[in-house]
Scaffold this motif. Structure first.
Motif, PDB file in Angstrom:
ATOM      1  N   ARG A 182     -16.465 -25.631   5.124  1.00 47.29           N
ATOM      2  CA  ARG A 182     -16.925 -25.179   3.808  1.00 47.29           C
ATOM      3  C   ARG A 182     -17.516 -23.787   3.978  1.00 47.29           C
ATOM      4  N   PRO A 183     -16.857 -22.763   3.437  1.00 49.68           N
ATOM      5  CA  PRO A 183     -17.360 -21.404   3.603  1.00 49.68           C
ATOM      6  C   PRO A 183     -18.582 -21.132   2.733  1.00 49.68           C
ATOM      7  N   TYR A 184     -19.442 -20.282   3.252  1.00 49.02           N
ATOM      8  CA  TYR A 184     -20.677 -19.905   2.571  1.00 49.02           C
ATOM      9  C   TYR A 184     -20.799 -18.391   2.510  1.00 49.02           C
ATOM     10  N   SER A 185     -21.592 -17.932   1.559  1.00 48.58           N
ATOM     11  CA  SER A 185     -22.081 -16.561   1.526  1.00 48.58           C
ATOM     12  C   SER A 185     -23.598 -16.665   1.571  1.00 48.58           C
ATOM     13  N   PRO A 203     -18.942 -21.553   7.964  1.00 45.81           N
ATOM     14  CA  PRO A 203     -18.901 -20.102   8.209  1.00 45.81           C
ATOM     15  C   PRO A 203     -19.498 -19.327   7.048  1.00 45.81           C
ATOM     16  N   GLY A 204     -20.187 -18.257   7.374  1.00 49.39           N
ATOM     17  CA  GLY A 204     -20.816 -17.427   6.353  1.00 49.39           C
ATOM     18  C   GLY A 204     -22.283 -17.725   6.150  1.00 49.39           C
ATOM     19  N   SER A 226     -16.699 -22.234  -1.819  1.00 42.37           N
ATOM     20  CA  SER A 226     -15.626 -23.128  -2.237  1.00 42.37           C
ATOM     21  C   SER A 226     -15.997 -24.547  -1.837  1.00 42.37           C
ATOM     22  N   GLU A 227     -15.209 -25.488  -2.301  1.00 44.08           N
ATOM     23  CA  GLU A 227     -15.412 -26.876  -1.907  1.00 44.08           C
ATOM     24  C   GLU A 227     -14.956 -27.083  -0.462  1.00 44.08           C
ATOM     25  N   PRO A 228     -15.421 -28.137   0.196  1.00 45.34           N
ATOM     26  CA  PRO A 228     -14.991 -28.399   1.572  1.00 45.34           C
ATOM     27  C   PRO A 228     -13.501 -28.717   1.649  1.00 45.34           C
ATOM     28  N   PRO A 265     -12.193 -35.793  -6.838  1.00 42.75           N
ATOM     29  CA  PRO A 265     -13.569 -35.388  -6.530  1.00 42.75           C
ATOM     30  C   PRO A 265     -13.832 -35.517  -5.023  1.00 42.75           C
ATOM     31  N   TRP A 266     -14.480 -34.524  -4.464  1.00 48.27           N
ATOM     32  CA  TRP A 266     -14.716 -34.558  -3.015  1.00 48.27           C
ATOM     33  C   TRP A 266     -16.080 -35.170  -2.662  1.00 48.27           C
TER      34      TRP A 266
END
Length: 231
Positions: free
Chosen positions: A156-159, A57-58, A165-167, A200-201
């Motif tokens: 995982r949000p986006y702009s 999203p984003g 942020s991390e997933p 760690p992801w």
């Protein structure tokens, strides 16, 4: 000034009318008074489970989506391999819990696609928009408890082009109970769960931290749907 203020009010009202003013269904707590009586028959059903997938999203333009998808391609591919585990058995677990309490329960074996139900003509507080009454005759039930899982996997949000942020592993849905005489919600509980990696992801290709978070979210989700009936 007065005319300007008047026209501003008119424009705001028109905008509200055009955009709609639908109110989301509020939370309705389960209570002893709304539980089925021992003479009533309750159906337990689930809607079709969603595909396990990743949401970004984003990232809201075509180039943004392409860039975010490319940046997360390994995790997207891996997420789509994750299983539902025993989520399909959740309605059986709930039915068994109710039977132990003495309720007369039938498990509706097929998935219930509520989008195919007709719209309900009545309006009011805690009235379902879809008409569940056909289920009364079809299954011989007085109430239906419905488990809807709508989103499952990673988020995982986006702009635009940039992650914010991390997933995280996610599970979203709604638990509800509708009485079929008047189409009213006697229980309505949104579920919105998210959990990040404890380490760690970004450990491709198997992403162990996020995998653990995903399976923990599955357990948290099952507990969330069962807990109201386990008191």
């Amino acid at each position: 000034m007065r005319n300007k203020s008047f026209f501003t009010s008119v424009l705001i009202a028109a905008a509200l009318t055009l955009t709609g003013c639908a109110t989301p269904q509020r939370h309705v707590s389960l209570s002893e008074s709304t539980l089925p009586s021992k003479t009533q028959r309750v159906g337990v059903a689930m809607t079709p489970l969603p595909k396990v997938d990743m949401q970004l999203p984003g990232a809201n333009c075509l180039l943004c989506i392409a860039a975010a998808t490319l940046a997360n391609s390994s995790l997207i591919d891996y997420t789509r391999t994750l299983p539902h585990e025993d989520l399909p058995k959740l309605k059986d677990s709930l039915a068994e819990l109710l039977r132990k309490k003495g309720f007369n329960v039938i498990v509706i074996s097929e998935d219930l696609d509520i989008s195919k139900l007709p719209d309900y003509s009545g309006k009011g507080i805690d009235i379902a928009e879809k008409d569940f009454s056909p289920l009364k005759q079809k299954y011989g039930i007085d109430k239906v408890i419905l488990i809807q899982i709508t989103d499952l996997g990673m988020l995982r949000p986006y702009s635009t082009y940039f992650p914010t942020s991390e997933p995280k592993a996610i599970l979203k849905g709604v638990g509800s109970m509708v009485t079929l005489n008047n189409n009213a919600y006697e229980w309505y509980m949104p579920v919105d769960l998210a959990k990040g990696s404890e380490g760690p992801w970004d450990e491709s290709p198997n992403f162990p931290g996020l995998s653990n978070a995903y399976f923990q979210v599955l357990e948290m989700g099952k507990d969330a749907f069962l807990k109201p009936f386990n008191n």
